[in-house]
Design a protein around this motif. Structure first.
Motif, PDB file in Angstrom:
ATOM      1  N   LEU A   1       3.650  27.041  -4.306  1.00 44.47           N
ATOM      2  CA  LEU A   1       2.483  27.079  -5.181  1.00 44.47           C
ATOM      3  C   LEU A   1       1.374  27.971  -4.634  1.00 44.47           C
ATOM      4  CD1 LEU A   1       2.247  23.259  -5.958  1.00 44.47           C
ATOM      5  CD2 LEU A   1       3.253  25.041  -7.406  1.00 44.47           C
TER       6      LEU A   1
ATOM      7  N   VAL B   1       1.544  25.595   0.273  1.00 47.02           N
ATOM      8  CA  VAL B   1       1.737  24.376  -0.502  1.00 47.02           C
ATOM      9  C   VAL B   1       2.980  24.574  -1.363  1.00 47.02           C
ATOM     10  CG1 VAL B   1       0.762  22.766  -2.174  1.00 47.02           C
ATOM     11  CG2 VAL B   1      -0.750  23.938  -0.551  1.00 47.02           C
TER      12      VAL B   1
ATOM     13  N   ASN C   1       5.821  22.818  -4.195  1.00 45.67           N
ATOM     14  CA  ASN C   1       6.156  21.779  -5.169  1.00 45.67           C
ATOM     15  C   ASN C   1       7.560  21.290  -4.827  1.00 45.67           C
ATOM     16  OD1 ASN C   1       6.481  20.078  -7.337  1.00 45.67           O
ATOM     17  ND2 ASN C   1       6.356  21.671  -8.905  1.00 45.67           N
TER      18      ASN C   1
ATOM     19  N   CYS D   1       3.361  18.072  -4.601  1.00 43.88           N
ATOM     20  CA  CYS D   1       2.619  18.837  -3.589  1.00 43.88           C
ATOM     21  C   CYS D   1       2.924  18.412  -2.156  1.00 43.88           C
ATOM     22  CB  CYS D   1       1.123  18.695  -3.822  1.00 43.88           C
ATOM     23  SG  CYS D   1       0.485  19.585  -5.249  1.00 43.88           S
TER      24      CYS D   1
ATOM     25  N   LYS E   1      -5.558  13.047  -2.893  1.00 38.20           N
ATOM     26  CA  LYS E   1      -4.141  12.953  -3.246  1.00 38.20           C
ATOM     27  C   LYS E   1      -4.004  12.130  -4.529  1.00 38.20           C
ATOM     28  CE  LYS E   1      -2.955  11.326   0.829  1.00 38.20           C
ATOM     29  NZ  LYS E   1      -2.101  10.780   1.915  1.00 38.20           N
TER      30      LYS E   1
ATOM     31  N   MET F   1      -4.869  21.942  -5.472  1.00 41.51           N
ATOM     32  CA  MET F   1      -3.581  22.453  -5.896  1.00 41.51           C
ATOM     33  C   MET F   1      -2.947  21.490  -6.897  1.00 41.51           C
ATOM     34  SD  MET F   1      -3.784  25.085  -4.010  1.00 41.51           S
ATOM     35  CE  MET F   1      -2.272  25.782  -4.676  1.00 41.51           C
ATOM     36  N   GLU F   2      -2.304  22.042  -7.925  1.00 41.22           N
ATOM     37  CA  GLU F   2      -1.594  21.230  -8.904  1.00 41.22           C
ATOM     38  C   GLU F   2      -0.129  21.646  -8.949  1.00 41.22           C
ATOM     39  OE1 GLU F   2      -1.555  19.901 -13.634  1.00 41.22           O
ATOM     40  OE2 GLU F   2      -3.006  21.395 -12.925  1.00 41.22           O
ATOM     41  N   ALA F   3       0.743  20.664  -8.818  1.00 45.49           N
ATOM     42  CA  ALA F   3       2.185  20.913  -8.902  1.00 45.49           C
ATOM     43  C   ALA F   3       2.658  20.569 -10.310  1.00 45.49           C
ATOM     44  CB  ALA F   3       2.936  20.066  -7.876  1.00 45.49           C
TER      45      ALA F   3
END
Length: 314
Positions: A95, A103, A105, A149, A173, A297-299
């Protein structure tokens, strides 16, 4: 291979603050985790000539004694050991990456590292994918069956900083999960201590217990589904199996949870395409150790997770 004698290693400023077990895993990379915990438990690992626990944090200037240990005959993971499709899948789901950290996924079903019968995991794949990186270390862990993540440090100083953020509860988280049944109305905060017990067969289990470690989770219902709910979960603590056991405590086991859930219920959902634990580490927020910028961050959800939500949508 057996080292000729015990190693005496002085802890540098970069490694100060690191747990003993993580320090040993770096210096005995090919040793199984069970072996590392065993030599600590038996007192064979010493810090400044004294016994320590796996969770003991090291200080600058400490001298760590690492005993001679038997290492696996196959002590190097080769690229040929891992299916090319797996390597490619991980490469495609990085990611974010810079010279300090990355990072990923993580797919469900991939362990974060080798051990316990597994010759390789995500970190071994990343080390093969990035052969010029001098050091790649897991900042934290998520269960093998959990997707989403995962943060990896490329430098000791970065790892140390991120571990400090974890200890100071500065990491954000957040998870997505599907619970069986409907989540109790008004139950947003689950504050129940958790204890990890060893079972007679050598396995282990996590349960709610007054003498356990403090654990706090915040649940929000995002969407009502058929016979289930899609919930988001924000963690204040990061205990082993915390979300799974806290959800179970409210009568809402996670869908696909083979350890704590209902096998008969899980079996009903497999024909719908959900054959794994419905838990996804969706968001991970932290302060970049070098740039000092806040990063969130977004998974993206994996296809099977998105599909089951569509199938169960009312």
């Amino acid at each position: 291979m057996i080292p000729p004698k015990a190693q005496l290693i002085e802890v540098t400023e970069e490694d100060a603050g690191q747990r003993v077990d993580n320090f040993l895993m770096r210096h005995l990379r090919k040793a199984p985790r069970t072996l590392i915990y065993r030599i600590v438990r038996k007192g064979e690992v010493r810090v400044n000539k004294g016994r320590v626990q796996a969770s003991t944090r090291l200080k600058n200037g400490d001298v760590v004694r690492i005993p001679p240990v038997f290492m696996p005959e196959k002590d190097v993971v080769l690229e040929s050991d891992i299916p090319h499709s797996e390597m490619q899948r991980i490469e495609e789901h990085i990611l974010y990456e810079d010279k300090d950290l990355m990072v990923v996924n993580k797919p469900s079903g991939v362990a974060v590292h080798g051990g316990s019968g597994l010759s390789w995991g995500l970190i071994e794949m990343l080390r093969l994918l990035r052969p010029l990186a001098k050091r790649l270390e897991l900042v934290h862990r998520i269960d093998r069956d959990t997707s989403g993540c995962l943060l990896i440090a490329k430098k000791a100083s970065v790892l140390k900083n991120l571990h400090e953020q974890i200890r100071e509860d500065k990491l954000d988280k957040r998870y997505l999960a599907i619970v069986t049944g409907h989540w109790p109305k008004g139950m947003a905060k689950v504050d129940l201590p958790l204890r990890k017990d060893t079972l007679p067969d050598g396995g282990w289990n996590v349960c709610v217990a007054q003498n356990g470690k403090p654990a706090v989770s915040y649940f929000t219902v995002e969407r009502r589904l058929k016979g289930s709910d899609l919930v988001s979960v924000k963690l204040k603590t990061g205990r082993t199996h915390q979300i799974r056991v806290h959800a179970l405590s409210q009568g809402c086991a996670l869908l696909g949870d083979d350890k704590y859930g209902d096998r008969a219920v899980n079996k009903q959902y497999r024909p719908m395409g959900m054959k794994r634990l419905a838990l996804h580490a969706q968001f991970l927020g932290f302060t970049h150790p070098v740039t000092e910028q806040w990063m969130l961050m977004e998974a993206p959800l994996w296809p099977d997770f998105k599909h089951i939500i569509d199938v169960l949508a009312e």
